[in-house]
Design an enzyme around this catalytic site. Structure first.
Site, mmCIF file in Angstrom:
data_model
loop_
_atom_site.group_PDB
_atom_site.id
_atom_site.type_symbol
_atom_site.label_atom_id
_atom_site.label_comp_id
_atom_site.label_asym_id
_atom_site.label_seq_id
_atom_site.Cartn_x
_atom_site.Cartn_y
_atom_site.Cartn_z
ATOM 1 N N LYS A 22 0.833 -1.216 0.000
ATOM 2 C CA LYS A 22 0.000 0.000 0.000
ATOM 3 C C LYS A 22 0.864 1.261 0.000
ATOM 4 C CE LYS A 22 -1.851 -1.458 3.817
ATOM 5 N NZ LYS A 22 -1.310 -2.821 3.917
ATOM 6 N N LYS A 24 3.840 1.834 -1.213
ATOM 7 C CA LYS A 24 4.393 2.136 -2.536
ATOM 8 C C LYS A 24 3.316 2.737 -3.446
ATOM 9 C CE LYS A 24 5.514 0.544 -6.956
ATOM 10 N NZ LYS A 24 6.245 -0.194 -7.948
ATOM 11 N N ASN A 44 0.965 -0.018 14.340
ATOM 12 C CA ASN A 44 1.096 -1.427 13.934
ATOM 13 C C ASN A 44 1.352 -1.511 12.425
ATOM 14 O OD1 ASN A 44 -1.489 -0.425 13.505
ATOM 15 N ND2 ASN A 44 -2.561 -2.321 13.969
ATOM 16 N N HIS A 47 4.447 0.966 6.343
ATOM 17 C CA HIS A 47 4.293 1.186 4.903
ATOM 18 C C HIS A 47 5.637 1.634 4.319
ATOM 19 C CE1 HIS A 47 -0.306 1.922 5.596
ATOM 20 N NE2 HIS A 47 0.095 0.723 5.937
ATOM 21 N N THR A 134 1.239 -7.060 17.089
ATOM 22 C CA THR A 134 2.486 -6.306 16.942
ATOM 23 C C THR A 134 2.944 -5.732 18.294
ATOM 24 O OG1 THR A 134 1.243 -4.295 16.433
ATOM 25 C CG2 THR A 134 1.937 -5.635 14.558
ATOM 26 N N THR A 306 7.869 -5.491 12.861
ATOM 27 C CA THR A 306 8.393 -6.395 13.885
ATOM 28 C C THR A 306 9.535 -7.273 13.387
ATOM 29 O OG1 THR A 306 6.726 -8.029 13.297
ATOM 30 C CG2 THR A 306 6.154 -6.511 15.064
ATOM 31 N N PRO A 309 9.252 -13.171 10.203
ATOM 32 C CA PRO A 309 9.074 -13.727 8.854
ATOM 33 C C PRO A 309 7.592 -13.787 8.525
ATOM 34 C CG PRO A 309 10.025 -15.377 10.359
ATOM 35 C CD PRO A 309 9.849 -14.111 11.141
ATOM 36 N N ARG A 310 7.238 -13.386 7.301
ATOM 37 C CA ARG A 310 5.838 -13.470 6.914
ATOM 38 C C ARG A 310 5.551 -14.866 6.365
ATOM 39 N NH1 ARG A 310 6.461 -7.865 3.629
ATOM 40 N NH2 ARG A 310 6.215 -6.422 5.367
ATOM 41 N N LEU A 337 4.770 -8.840 -8.631
ATOM 42 C CA LEU A 337 4.719 -9.835 -9.708
ATOM 43 C C LEU A 337 6.109 -10.431 -9.939
ATOM 44 C CD1 LEU A 337 2.940 -11.113 -11.947
ATOM 45 C CD2 LEU A 337 3.760 -9.301 -13.471
ATOM 46 N N ASP A 338 7.143 -9.571 -9.822
ATOM 47 C CA ASP A 338 8.526 -9.993 -10.085
ATOM 48 C C ASP A 338 8.973 -11.132 -9.176
ATOM 49 O OD1 ASP A 338 8.189 -7.590 -8.305
ATOM 50 O OD2 ASP A 338 10.238 -8.117 -7.756
HETATM 51 P P1 GDP Z 1 2.315 -2.096 3.072
HETATM 52 O O1 GDP Z 1 2.230 -2.305 4.550
HETATM 53 O O2 GDP Z 1 1.088 -2.585 2.366
HETATM 54 O O3 GDP Z 1 2.654 -0.685 2.708
HETATM 55 O O4 GDP Z 1 3.509 -3.017 2.567
HETATM 56 P P2 GDP Z 1 4.955 -3.194 3.269
HETATM 57 O O5 GDP Z 1 5.746 -1.963 3.024
HETATM 58 O O6 GDP Z 1 4.808 -3.651 4.666
HETATM 59 O O7 GDP Z 1 5.505 -4.449 2.467
HETATM 60 C C1 GDP Z 1 5.646 -4.438 1.099
HETATM 61 C C2 GDP Z 1 7.124 -4.689 0.759
HETATM 62 O O8 GDP Z 1 7.240 -5.035 -0.594
HETATM 63 C C3 GDP Z 1 7.987 -3.455 0.948
HETATM 64 O O9 GDP Z 1 9.262 -3.874 1.363
HETATM 65 C C4 GDP Z 1 8.058 -2.857 -0.446
HETATM 66 O O10 GDP Z 1 9.239 -2.100 -0.669
HETATM 67 C C5 GDP Z 1 8.053 -4.087 -1.303
HETATM 68 N N1 GDP Z 1 7.416 -3.965 -2.615
HETATM 69 C C6 GDP Z 1 6.298 -3.256 -2.954
HETATM 70 N N2 GDP Z 1 5.973 -3.468 -4.244
HETATM 71 C C7 GDP Z 1 6.887 -4.352 -4.729
HETATM 72 C C8 GDP Z 1 7.068 -5.020 -5.984
HETATM 73 O O11 GDP Z 1 6.291 -4.859 -6.936
HETATM 74 N N3 GDP Z 1 8.121 -5.881 -6.081
HETATM 75 C C9 GDP Z 1 8.988 -6.115 -5.068
HETATM 76 N N4 GDP Z 1 9.977 -6.971 -5.248
HETATM 77 N N5 GDP Z 1 8.844 -5.510 -3.869
HETATM 78 C C10 GDP Z 1 7.808 -4.660 -3.698
HETATM 79 P P1 IMO Z 2 0.278 -2.828 7.300
HETATM 80 O O1 IMO Z 2 -0.501 -1.538 7.348
HETATM 81 C C1 IMO Z 2 0.424 -7.076 8.391
HETATM 82 C C2 IMO Z 2 -1.420 -8.191 12.221
HETATM 83 C C3 IMO Z 2 -0.534 -8.662 13.344
HETATM 84 C C4 IMO Z 2 -1.490 -9.624 14.041
HETATM 85 C C5 IMO Z 2 -2.822 -8.917 13.922
HETATM 86 C C6 IMO Z 2 -3.224 -8.108 15.152
HETATM 87 O O2 IMO Z 2 1.741 -2.657 7.263
HETATM 88 O O3 IMO Z 2 -0.258 -3.716 6.217
HETATM 89 P P2 IMO Z 2 -2.369 -5.770 16.135
HETATM 90 O O4 IMO Z 2 -1.033 -5.366 16.644
HETATM 91 O O5 IMO Z 2 -2.891 -4.945 15.032
HETATM 92 O O6 IMO Z 2 -3.387 -5.938 17.240
HETATM 93 O O7 IMO Z 2 -2.143 -7.282 15.564
HETATM 94 O O8 IMO Z 2 -2.714 -8.046 12.814
HETATM 95 N N1 IMO Z 2 -1.057 -6.857 11.654
HETATM 96 C C7 IMO Z 2 -0.502 -6.686 10.450
HETATM 97 N N2 IMO Z 2 -0.080 -7.589 9.534
HETATM 98 N N3 IMO Z 2 0.502 -5.750 8.114
HETATM 99 C C8 IMO Z 2 0.054 -4.844 9.014
HETATM 100 O O9 IMO Z 2 -0.028 -3.521 8.730
HETATM 101 C C9 IMO Z 2 -0.444 -5.290 10.255
HETATM 102 N N4 IMO Z 2 -0.930 -4.670 11.355
HETATM 103 C C10 IMO Z 2 -1.322 -5.643 12.189
HETATM 104 O O10 IMO Z 2 0.599 -9.333 12.839
HETATM 105 O O11 IMO Z 2 -1.576 -10.831 13.319
HETATM 106 MG MG MG Z 3 3.301 -3.214 6.099
#
Ligand code: GDP
Ligand code: IMO
Ligand code: MG
Length: 439
Positions: A22, A24, A44, A47, A134, A306, A309-310, A337-338
């Site tokens: 989100k 990005k 929590n 981005h 978290t 945190t 590992p996802r 996709l990559d």
């Molecule tokens: P968000 O919480 O939805 O904003 O996503 P996060 O930032 O927690 O996790 C997404 C991760 O994937 C980040 O490390 C981004 O830099 C990375 N990312 C986003 N889009 C792409 C993509 O198209 N390809 C790759 N390889 N990484 C991406």
């Molecule tokens: P973004 O915005 C992924 C998960 C936690 C846990 C559950 C409850 O980066 O996508 P909380 O601390 O919210 O009470 O935890 O929700 N969780 C997320 N997982 N991305 C997040 O945020 C998250 N925010 C909370 O891992 O399973």
């Molecule tokens: Mg995130």
């Protein structure tokens, strides 16, 4: 003119269990909007945004701040002022003028250290399946909000009333700590003093953000609503109880920002080309094998907040259909996709079997969801690189087929494809509903 005005305000949110990319996407589109607002969740969220070589992980502050946009933290967000001030400091250190651009809702609820303590105690309670939160105190803060004993930003700024409210809440928490034999001690007076100090540091940024948003929209400004977490973590529609404590789906944008549904003109869902989840709870397409390992490694799937590992798995069509219906997605953005480039074959879950019964309905209980046997279709990989591709035509045929298949199965167009973490590593589909919405 009418058409343009009708497309002003858009929600972008997660279509899976969070971390879909989100940050990005919001960063990519922020230039086209005047204001970016968060409406739920708290720190929590993590981005990730790259601006050139610089990496930012935004937790509470909307990603639009990086592009010099007005950033709003809406009333539906829960705020840990210490975490907020740390984030502000980190951004200001690299030259971003946060004080000038950030508006904080006077109705947002405040997280205190005892919220984290309550969370720690309830996660560790005997006989309880831990959610794997978290540990930021998010859930207990929302508990106090719904129980009508929470403290809001406006209360924090009202020194006399704050003292009385804080002391009452502190007495409540001490009773809880005693009842559950929580050994950790909190110096409530010290905390109160710290929060009074926090209040003086954020005061100038606080306002009625619903009023700000409504007035701005009336003046023709465009607002982007940035969701945190994802629909499957939504407290109503997610995999309860393995969810977060807020309304992460599109409906949450209205209550969490104080904006009417009639002012929202589009909803965009962000989904990975596969699925990930952090924390506990059911995950029908989870992979416990080398394929899951490869996705984690290639996708660098470790929590932005945190570091955990996802969990990784194949794309889940019924899940996306479910979240598309709840949010009314106009268009889907497929990210990462990559990461699938190396796979000779890629599976897609097209249906669920629960105790021998085939269903296209997402179950309400985690027991039933755990019992799902995913039905898969196997598609060939594409033996080529999609990394950094900026046009649909440049994609290998197999990748085009994969995207076409996902879109057809889910029943929603794919309007944008992300092929790398950087903002230019993106494909916008000309003529799509997505392109029309974002202008
Ligand atoms: P968000 O919480 O939805 O904003 O996503 P996060 O930032 O927690 O996790 C997404 C991760 O994937 C980040 O490390 C981004 O830099 C990375 N990312 C986003 N889009 C792409 C993509 O198209 N390809 C790759 N390889 N990484 C991406
Ligand atoms: P973004 O915005 C992924 C998960 C936690 C846990 C559950 C409850 O980066 O996508 P909380 O601390 O919210 O009470 O935890 O929700 N969780 C997320 N997982 N991305 C997040 O945020 C998250 N925010 C909370 O891992 O399973
Ligand atoms: Mg995130």
């Amino acid at each position: 003119m009418g058409d343009l005005v009708s497309m002003n305000n858009i929600i972008i949110l997660g279509a899976q269990w969070g971390d879909e990319g989100k940050g990005k996407v919001v960063d990519l589109l922020a230039d086209r909007f005047d204001i970016v607002t968060r409406y739920q969740g708290g720190h929590n969220a993590g981005h990730t945004v790259y601006v050139g070589p610089q990496k930012f992980v935004l937790k509470l502050i909307p990603s639009g701040i990086l592009r010099g946009k007005r950033a709003v933290i809406g009333n539906g967000v829960v705020i840990d002022p210490g975490a907020l001030l740390d984030e502000i400091r980190a951004l200001e250190k690299v030259g971003i003028n946060v004080a000038e651009h950030l508006s904080i809702s006077n109705r947002a609820h405040v997280i205190f250290p005892f919220h984290r303590l309550v969370e720690k105690a309830s996660e560790a309670r005997e006989g309880r399946v831990a959610i794997g939160t978290t540990s930021r105190g998010i859930g207990p803060c929302y508990e106090d909000k719904i129980a009508r004993r929470g403290i809001r930003v406006a209360d924090l700024l009202d020194r006399d009333n704050f003292r009385a409210q804080f002391d009452a809440l502190a007495a409540d928490k001490q009773t809880f700590a005693d009842a559950f034999h929580i050994p950790d001690k909190i110096d409530y007076e010290k905390v109160r003093g710290e929060y009074e100090e926090f209040a003086s540091r954020i005061r100038d940024m606080v306002c009625d953000t619903s009023r700000l948003l409504n007035q701005s929209m009336a003046a023709g400004k465009r607002v982007l609503f940035e969701g945190a977490q994802g629909t499957m973590l939504d407290v109503d529609h997610g995999t309860y109880p393995f969810v977060t404590s807020s309304s992460a789906s599109a409906g949450g944008a209205c209550t969490g920002a104080g904006v009417a549904p009639t002012r929202i003109h589009g909803v965009l869902g962000v989904s990975k080309a596969y699925v990930t989840r952090v924390g506990s709870g059911p995950f029908p397409t989870e992979l416990a094998d080398a394929d899951g390992e490869l996705i984690r490694k290639k996708g660098n799937e470790f929590g932005a907040v945190t570091g955990r590992p996802r969990r990784c798995g194949w794309f889940d069509v019924p899940l996306l259909r479910y979240t598309a219906a709840i949010n009314g997605f106009d268009s889907i953005i497929i990210t990462k996709l990559d990461v699938l480039d190396e796979f000779p074959a890629i599976k897609v879950c097209t249906g669920y079997k629960i105790n021998g019964r085939v269903t296209d309905e997402f179950p309400a209980t985690s027991c039933e969801t755990e019992a799902i046997e995913a039905v898969y279709e196997t598609l060939p990989g594409w033996h080529g690189s999609t990394r950094g591709a900026t046009s649909y035509e440049a994609l290998p045929d197999g990748a085009k087929r994969y995207l076409g298949y996902l879109s057809e199965q889910v029943g929603v167009e794919i309007g944008c494809i992300s092929t790398g973490p950087e903002r230019n590593e993106t494909i916008l589909i000309p003529g799509s509903r997505f392109a029309k919405l974002v202008g």
